[in-house]
Enzyme design. Sequence first.
Site, PDB file in Angstrom:
ATOM      1  N   LYS A 105       0.845  -1.204   0.000  1.00 30.87           N
ATOM      2  CA  LYS A 105       0.000   0.000   0.000  1.00 30.87           C
ATOM      3  C   LYS A 105       0.878   1.250   0.000  1.00 30.87           C
ATOM      4  CE  LYS A 105      -0.375  -0.325   5.033  1.00 30.87           C
ATOM      5  NZ  LYS A 105      -1.147  -0.964   6.125  1.00 30.87           N
ATOM      6  N   TYR A 109      14.848  29.718  10.019  1.00 34.24           N
ATOM      7  CA  TYR A 109      13.568  30.274  10.449  1.00 34.24           C
ATOM      8  C   TYR A 109      13.377  30.088  11.955  1.00 34.24           C
ATOM      9  CZ  TYR A 109      12.149  30.417   5.533  1.00 34.24           C
ATOM     10  OH  TYR A 109      12.059  30.683   4.201  1.00 34.24           O
TER      11      TYR A 109
HETATM   12  C1  LIG Z   1      -0.380  -2.070   6.663  1.00 37.95           C
HETATM   13  C2  LIG Z   1      -0.970  -3.369   7.053  1.00 37.95           C
HETATM   14  C3  LIG Z   1      -0.163  -4.493   7.258  1.00 37.95           C
HETATM   15  C4  LIG Z   1       1.352  -4.435   7.220  1.00 37.95           C
HETATM   16  O1  LIG Z   1       1.819  -3.889   8.431  1.00 37.95           O
HETATM   17  P1  LIG Z   1       3.392  -3.753   8.753  1.00 37.95           P
HETATM   18  O2  LIG Z   1       3.407  -3.272  10.148  1.00 37.95           O
HETATM   19  O3  LIG Z   1       3.906  -2.735   7.803  1.00 37.95           O
HETATM   20  O4  LIG Z   1       3.989  -5.079   8.562  1.00 37.95           O
HETATM   21  C5  LIG Z   1      -0.771  -5.700   7.516  1.00 37.95           C
HETATM   22  N1  LIG Z   1      -2.113  -5.795   7.588  1.00 37.95           N
HETATM   23  C6  LIG Z   1      -2.928  -4.728   7.430  1.00 37.95           C
HETATM   24  C7  LIG Z   1      -4.398  -4.900   7.532  1.00 37.95           C
HETATM   25  C8  LIG Z   1      -2.379  -3.483   7.168  1.00 37.95           C
HETATM   26  O5  LIG Z   1      -3.184  -2.434   7.011  1.00 37.95           O
END
Ligand SMILES: *Cc1c(COP(=O)(O)O)cnc(C)c1O
Length: 351
Positions: A34, A249
Site C-alpha cells: 500500500k 527560520y
Molecule cells: C499495513 C498493514 C499491514 C502491514 O503492516 P506492517 O506493520 O507494515 O507489517 C498488515 N495488515 C494490514 C491490515 C495493514 O493495514
Amino acid sequence: MSRPIQAHIDPSALEHNLQMVRRVTAARVMAVIKANGYGHGLLRVAEALSAAEGFALLDIQDALRLREAGYRQTILLLEGVFDADDMVLAAQHDLTCVLHSAWQIELLDACPRALDVWLKINTGMNRLGFAPQQVAQVMERLRRHRAVRDITLMTHFANADEARGVADPLALFNAVAAPYRLPRSLGNSAALLRYSQTHGDWVRPGIMLYGASPFADTSAKQLGLRPAMTLSSRIIATQQLRAGDEVGYGALFRAGHDMRIGIVACGYADGYPRHAPNGTPVSVDGQSTSTLGRVSMDMLYVDLTAIPDADVGSKVVLWGEGLPIEQVANAAGTISYELMCALTARVPVRY
Ligand SMILES: *Cc1c(COP(=O)(O)O)cnc(C)c1O
C-alpha cells in the site's frame, strides 16, 4: 545538472527481506505494498517481490495496474471497495476484497461473477471489522451469496509491536474462527516476527519487506533486514558561524561556539519531516553528524564542525545506507513508516 536529492531503491534488499519472511514462516506471503509500496514505487516493488503469493493494497486503480502488468497472484484490497462500480471491477479482474462492514456486503449484489473475500473481524483494535458476535450471522449470509467464492478470515493486531502483545485478540480470533474450516490471516510484520502462533495461512508483512524494524527495541540489522531505500542529497553551500549566531527560520538553533555548517538540498517538500529537531542524525561523506535549525521547504542544515573535509558537493545520507531510518524517525518523534510514505513526487527515484 538537476537538484542532487534522490531516493535510491535496492530491489535486492526487497528480495532479501522476503527471504527473511520465508525463514520464519511457511505461511503464504501477502506482501503489503500500500501507499505506493511504502513510498518505494508500486510496480518496482511488485517486481522485486513477485515471488510473494499475494499483494495487498488499498487503491483499486493500483490493483488494476498490477493485473495489467501481468501479475496473476492474489491481490487483496485492504479496505475492500467503496462503491458498487468498484465491486464490479474487482470481480471482473479477480481481485480479493476485504469485507469489513455490512454496507460492503450489500455491494456484493452488483457482482457479475463470484470473487474471493476476506472477512475482517474486529478483535479489539476497533478500526475495521465485524464484532465477534456478528460473525456467525455474516458468515451465514456470505456462504449463501452467489457472488462469494472463497472466504478467508482475517484480523489485525493493535499491539503486536508493543509489550501488550497479541494474547487477548489472538484468543478471541481463534474462538470466533473455530467453527469454520477456513484459511486465516492475522499477522503484520511485528506479529509474524514475534508470535509464530499468529502465522495461520497468510502472513501480511509490510515494513519488514522494506528493511525497517517494526519494533522500538530491536533494530532492522538485528532482525537481519536490509534497508531498501536510501534518501541522499548533497551540500550546496556552507556557512561559517561565530558564537551567538543563529540559524534558519525562528532561530531554532544558536551557535554556542564558532562552527561550520552545511546547507543540504532536502526539505519538507521532499518529505523530510519539518518537525525533526536540532540533533536529528544525518550522515555526511559517511560520517555521522546532526541537523540543526528548522527544516525549511527545500533545505536543511547540518553541523560540519567535526567534518572539516566536507564541503559543497559532499554526499549527505538522510536515511538508509549507513543510517537506519528508525534512528531518524525516533529523533523526529515519528516512525519509519511515515518517513517512507512521505517521500514526495518531486524526489527522483532510482533503482
Ligand atoms: C499495513 C498493514 C499491514 C502491514 O503492516 P506492517 O506493520 O507494515 O507489517 C498488515 N495488515 C494490514 C491490515 C495493514 O493495514
